[in-house]
Write an enzyme that holds these catalytic residues in place. Structure first.
Site, PDB file in Angstrom:
ATOM      1  CG  PHE A   8      50.534  33.121  70.566  1.00 38.35           C
ATOM      2  CD1 PHE A   8      51.162  32.313  71.510  1.00 38.35           C
ATOM      3  CD2 PHE A   8      50.600  34.505  70.723  1.00 38.35           C
ATOM      4  CE1 PHE A   8      51.841  32.875  72.602  1.00 38.35           C
ATOM      5  CE2 PHE A   8      51.273  35.071  71.801  1.00 38.35           C
ATOM      6  CZ  PHE A   8      51.877  34.257  72.747  1.00 38.35           C
ATOM      7  CD  GLU A  64      49.486  46.525  66.792  1.00 36.21           C
ATOM      8  OE1 GLU A  64      49.327  46.951  65.651  1.00 36.21           O
ATOM      9  OE2 GLU A  64      50.302  45.648  67.079  1.00 36.21           O
ATOM     10  CE1 TYR A  81      45.478  42.459  64.263  1.00 41.94           C
ATOM     11  CE2 TYR A  81      46.873  44.141  65.256  1.00 41.94           C
ATOM     12  CZ  TYR A  81      46.069  43.020  65.391  1.00 41.94           C
ATOM     13  OH  TYR A  81      45.861  42.463  66.626  1.00 41.94           O
ATOM     14  CE  LYS A  89      41.686  42.469  67.029  1.00 43.18           C
ATOM     15  NZ  LYS A  89      41.156  41.076  67.191  1.00 43.18           N
ATOM     16  CE  LYS A 118      51.893  38.191  64.675  1.00 42.69           C
ATOM     17  NZ  LYS A 118      50.807  37.455  65.305  1.00 42.69           N
ATOM     18  CG  LEU A 119      60.661  41.441  68.240  1.00 42.53           C
ATOM     19  CD1 LEU A 119      61.473  41.918  67.048  1.00 42.53           C
ATOM     20  CD2 LEU A 119      60.593  42.547  69.297  1.00 42.53           C
ATOM     21  N   PRO A 143      56.378  50.534  57.252  1.00 41.45           N
ATOM     22  CG  PRO A 143      55.608  50.290  55.067  1.00 41.45           C
ATOM     23  CD  PRO A 143      56.201  49.518  56.197  1.00 41.45           C
TER      24      PRO A 143
HETATM   25  P1  NAD Z   1      47.302  34.078  65.622  1.00 39.96           P
HETATM   26  O1  NAD Z   1      47.536  34.698  64.284  1.00 39.96           O
HETATM   27  O2  NAD Z   1      48.364  33.281  66.269  1.00 39.96           O
HETATM   28  O3  NAD Z   1      45.998  33.139  65.564  1.00 39.96           O
HETATM   29  C1  NAD Z   1      44.835  33.510  64.876  1.00 39.96           C
HETATM   30  C2  NAD Z   1      43.961  32.261  64.734  1.00 39.96           C
HETATM   31  O4  NAD Z   1      42.734  32.657  64.100  1.00 39.96           O
HETATM   32  C3  NAD Z   1      44.577  31.168  63.857  1.00 39.96           C
HETATM   33  O5  NAD Z   1      44.407  29.905  64.452  1.00 39.96           O
HETATM   34  C4  NAD Z   1      43.783  31.267  62.554  1.00 39.96           C
HETATM   35  O6  NAD Z   1      43.702  30.029  61.862  1.00 39.96           O
HETATM   36  C5  NAD Z   1      42.434  31.718  63.069  1.00 39.96           C
HETATM   37  N1  NAD Z   1      41.650  32.414  62.048  1.00 39.96           N
HETATM   38  C6  NAD Z   1      42.059  33.402  61.204  1.00 39.96           C
HETATM   39  N2  NAD Z   1      41.046  33.767  60.396  1.00 39.96           N
HETATM   40  C7  NAD Z   1      39.970  33.020  60.747  1.00 39.96           C
HETATM   41  C8  NAD Z   1      38.629  32.942  60.283  1.00 39.96           C
HETATM   42  N3  NAD Z   1      38.193  33.725  59.288  1.00 39.96           N
HETATM   43  N4  NAD Z   1      37.791  32.067  60.873  1.00 39.96           N
HETATM   44  C9  NAD Z   1      38.221  31.260  61.880  1.00 39.96           C
HETATM   45  N5  NAD Z   1      39.486  31.273  62.348  1.00 39.96           N
HETATM   46  C10 NAD Z   1      40.355  32.149  61.788  1.00 39.96           C
HETATM   47  O7  NAD Z   1      46.838  35.301  66.549  1.00 39.96           O
HETATM   48  P2  NAD Z   1      47.100  35.541  68.110  1.00 39.96           P
HETATM   49  O8  NAD Z   1      48.398  36.219  68.277  1.00 39.96           O
HETATM   50  O9  NAD Z   1      46.812  34.291  68.850  1.00 39.96           O
HETATM   51  O10 NAD Z   1      45.957  36.618  68.412  1.00 39.96           O
HETATM   52  C11 NAD Z   1      44.662  36.205  68.807  1.00 39.96           C
HETATM   53  C12 NAD Z   1      43.803  37.426  69.005  1.00 39.96           C
HETATM   54  O11 NAD Z   1      44.375  38.278  69.985  1.00 39.96           O
HETATM   55  C13 NAD Z   1      43.639  38.286  67.752  1.00 39.96           C
HETATM   56  O12 NAD Z   1      42.315  38.740  67.698  1.00 39.96           O
HETATM   57  C14 NAD Z   1      44.592  39.447  67.974  1.00 39.96           C
HETATM   58  O13 NAD Z   1      44.133  40.602  67.314  1.00 39.96           O
HETATM   59  C15 NAD Z   1      44.532  39.596  69.479  1.00 39.96           C
HETATM   60  N6  NAD Z   1      45.736  40.150  70.118  1.00 39.96           N
HETATM   61  C16 NAD Z   1      46.966  39.590  69.889  1.00 39.96           C
HETATM   62  C17 NAD Z   1      48.088  40.095  70.573  1.00 39.96           C
HETATM   63  C18 NAD Z   1      49.459  39.493  70.371  1.00 39.96           C
HETATM   64  O14 NAD Z   1      50.425  40.043  70.887  1.00 39.96           O
HETATM   65  N7  NAD Z   1      49.606  38.389  69.668  1.00 39.96           N
HETATM   66  C19 NAD Z   1      47.937  41.174  71.444  1.00 39.96           C
HETATM   67  C20 NAD Z   1      46.666  41.716  71.653  1.00 39.96           C
HETATM   68  C21 NAD Z   1      45.572  41.185  70.991  1.00 39.96           C
HETATM   69  O1  TDX Z   2      61.279  41.078  62.301  1.00 44.02           O
HETATM   70  C1  TDX Z   2      60.819  41.977  63.024  1.00 44.02           C
HETATM   71  N1  TDX Z   2      61.622  43.023  63.394  1.00 44.02           N
HETATM   72  C2  TDX Z   2      61.183  44.055  64.164  1.00 44.02           C
HETATM   73  O2  TDX Z   2      61.938  44.991  64.469  1.00 44.02           O
HETATM   74  C3  TDX Z   2      59.457  41.959  63.491  1.00 44.02           C
HETATM   75  C4  TDX Z   2      58.536  40.826  63.120  1.00 44.02           C
HETATM   76  C5  TDX Z   2      59.035  43.000  64.282  1.00 44.02           C
HETATM   77  N2  TDX Z   2      59.863  44.039  64.594  1.00 44.02           N
HETATM   78  C6  TDX Z   2      59.340  45.120  65.459  1.00 44.02           C
HETATM   79  C7  TDX Z   2      58.052  45.752  65.005  1.00 44.02           C
HETATM   80  C8  TDX Z   2      57.400  46.128  66.310  1.00 44.02           C
HETATM   81  O3  TDX Z   2      57.873  47.386  66.740  1.00 44.02           O
HETATM   82  O4  TDX Z   2      59.066  44.531  66.719  1.00 44.02           O
HETATM   83  C9  TDX Z   2      57.880  45.077  67.289  1.00 44.02           C
HETATM   84  C10 TDX Z   2      56.884  43.957  67.517  1.00 44.02           C
HETATM   85  O5  TDX Z   2      56.465  43.512  66.242  1.00 44.02           O
HETATM   86  P1  TDX Z   2      55.371  42.345  66.069  1.00 44.02           P
HETATM   87  O6  TDX Z   2      55.835  41.145  66.808  1.00 44.02           O
HETATM   88  O7  TDX Z   2      55.072  42.237  64.612  1.00 44.02           O
HETATM   89  O8  TDX Z   2      54.161  42.939  66.890  1.00 44.02           O
HETATM   90  P2  TDX Z   2      53.312  44.297  66.754  1.00 44.02           P
HETATM   91  O9  TDX Z   2      53.374  44.856  65.394  1.00 44.02           O
HETATM   92  O10 TDX Z   2      53.702  45.192  67.892  1.00 44.02           O
HETATM   93  O11 TDX Z   2      51.829  43.713  66.975  1.00 44.02           O
HETATM   94  C11 TDX Z   2      51.601  42.695  67.979  1.00 44.02           C
HETATM   95  O12 TDX Z   2      51.041  43.218  69.143  1.00 44.02           O
HETATM   96  C12 TDX Z   2      49.695  43.596  69.121  1.00 44.02           C
HETATM   97  C13 TDX Z   2      50.730  41.561  67.433  1.00 44.02           C
HETATM   98  O13 TDX Z   2      51.273  41.073  66.224  1.00 44.02           O
HETATM   99  C14 TDX Z   2      49.322  41.996  67.245  1.00 44.02           C
HETATM  100  O14 TDX Z   2      48.506  40.906  66.850  1.00 44.02           O
HETATM  101  C15 TDX Z   2      48.793  42.547  68.540  1.00 44.02           C
HETATM  102  O15 TDX Z   2      47.527  43.086  68.345  1.00 44.02           O
END
Ligand code: NAD
Ligand code: TDX
Length: 348
Positions: free
Chosen positions: A11, A127, A151, A155, A190-191, A275
């Site tokens: 993403f 987180e 998770y 990190k 994700k949410l 949990p």
């Molecule tokens: P995502 O799960 O959408 O994408 C992760 C990508 O990493 C995928 O393309 C997957 O194929 C690749 N990947 C996983 N394991 C791998 C490996 N061993 N080698 C090479 N590639 C690998 O995640 P995202 O939401 O895009 O998050 C990206 C980064 O940002 C992560 O490090 C996450 O911890 C951090 N982050 C995410 C959020 C969020 O809200 N999504 C917020 C803060 C930080």
């Molecule tokens: O089905 C759901 N119902 C629900 O109530 C899901 C998937 C989530 N939730 C809640 C859990 C959290 O309080 O919504 C909130 C957001 O959940 P997620 O989208 O799973 O995100 P979160 O656990 O907060 O973590 C995200 O933000 C920080 C990303 O997945 C992480 O990669 C990032 O580091």
């Protein structure tokens, strides 16, 4: 500049690559991605023919793959997005989170140390700081690390290793810690994308616990611009928090999604809580604003109609993910030319 982006088929990584190619005419980007369940090359379909972009399928924890990639490319900058990123999956099975998030980061650091780079950016998360109470001030860079999920713990461990490589070996590393992202191409586990796509399908919207948990939302484009600024002007050895001061309770987010779509609140279904569910996250982004001049451009409630439109307009994209069909894309597009793709990234 030669930039190694890891996890660029996910993403945030795919949004970052698109942003960087648009903004920096002199950047050559190699995307190293294992293509786990979350990696989807359809996220990059519009740029796969760009001569400044190349894709390599591989694991960041695979020392040989990483080492030969560094040897061939002489990267200036590494941006490590690659991770197992979903909290619920880490609760079911922490093992892949240790392999990718901790070991994978160390393998990258080691390659960067041996081959030399000018900056290593570790994309981390709020987180790692744990959970806030209702009246607590937002997290600052000096807040204690108190991760609560496997998770978050993985990190936090990676963040510590990144710090250690800077202090011990003088590697110019930077850690960014961002809050919850929303935007196009977010995997519908994700949410926000889960709620949008379920509502579009008139399926139940599962809200964990009482729905009163608070997340601090940021548009992925704002996150990408912040990382870009960190690459250009961030100080080695520093941590930068990234967040748009946009706290919302989950239930309010879900109601807003239903409001935009004109769907009934009867779709909301309360389900057993996650949990160890963190109650509240909030980020203080004063440091990156003051030092690098970063400011968010989006606010969730204003951006939601456009985001919902994106998921409506890209129904094939998320339906293929939900059906598990998107994985065939790599086979169709890349496997035939994998030798040239892996051995010699274009544009070098
Ligand atoms: P995502 O799960 O959408 O994408 C992760 C990508 O990493 C995928 O393309 C997957 O194929 C690749 N990947 C996983 N394991 C791998 C490996 N061993 N080698 C090479 N590639 C690998 O995640 P995202 O939401 O895009 O998050 C990206 C980064 O940002 C992560 O490090 C996450 O911890 C951090 N982050 C995410 C959020 C969020 O809200 N999504 C917020 C803060 C930080
Ligand atoms: O089905 C759901 N119902 C629900 O109530 C899901 C998937 C989530 N939730 C809640 C859990 C959290 O309080 O919504 C909130 C957001 O959940 P997620 O989208 O799973 O995100 P979160 O656990 O907060 O973590 C995200 O933000 C920080 C990303 O997945 C992480 O990669 C990032 O580091």
């Amino acid at each position: 500049m030669r930039v190694l982006v890891t996890g660029g088929a996910g993403f945030i990584g795919s949004n970052f690559i698109r942003h960087a190619l648009q903004v920096h005419a002199d950047w050559y980007i190699t995307n190293l991605d294992k293509l786990t369940y979350a990696g989807n090359l359809e996220n990059l379909r519009d740029i796969e023919g760009d001569s400044r972009y190349s894709f390599v399928k591989g694991d960041i924890a695979d020392r040989q793959v990483v080492d030969s990639l560094f040897k061939e490319n002489h990267f200036d900058v590494v941006v490590n997005f690659a991770a197992e990123s979903h909290v619920d999956r880490s609760i079911l099975d922490p093992a892949p989170f240790i392999d990718t998030n901790i070991k994978g980061t160390q393998v990258l650091l080691e390659a960067a140390r041996h081959h030399g780079i000018s900056k290593f950016v570790q994309v981390s998360t709020d987180e790692v700081y744990g959970s806030l109470g209702p009246g607590d001030p937002p997290f600052i860079e000096e807040s204690l690390l108190q991760p609560n999920s496997p998770y978050a713990a993985s990190k936090a461990a990676a963040d510590m290793m990144v710090r250690a490589y800077c202090r011990t070996y003088g590697l110019p590393t930077i850690v960014t810690r961002c809050s919850n992202n929303y935007g196009p191409y977010q995997f519908p586990e994700k949410l926000i994308p889960l709620m949008i796509t379920n509502a579009l399908e008139d399926k139940p919207l599962p809200v964990y616990g009482d729905g009163q948990n608070v997340r601090d939302w940021i548009h992925v484009e704002d996150h990408c611009r912040a990382i870009d600024l960190v690459i250009q002007g961030g100080q080695a050895g520093e941590v930068y928090n990234i967040g748009a001061s946009c706290e919302m309770k989950n239930l309010d987010v879900v109601r807003a999604v239903l409001g935009v779509l004109g769907k009934p609140e009867s779709l909301i279904t309360f389900v057993p809580d996650r949990p160890g569910h963190d109650r509240r996250y909030a980020i203080d982004a004063t440091k990156i604003s003051k030092e690098l001049g970063w400011k968010p451009r989006y606010r969730l409630l204003d951006a939601l109609p456009e985001l919902v439109r994106w998921y409506r307009d890209n129904e094939t994209w998320w339906r293929r993910i939900k059906a598990g069909e998107y994985k065939n894309y790599y086979e169709k597009v890349y496997s035939r030319r994998s030798a040239s793709v892996t051995a010699s990234p274009k544009g070098k």
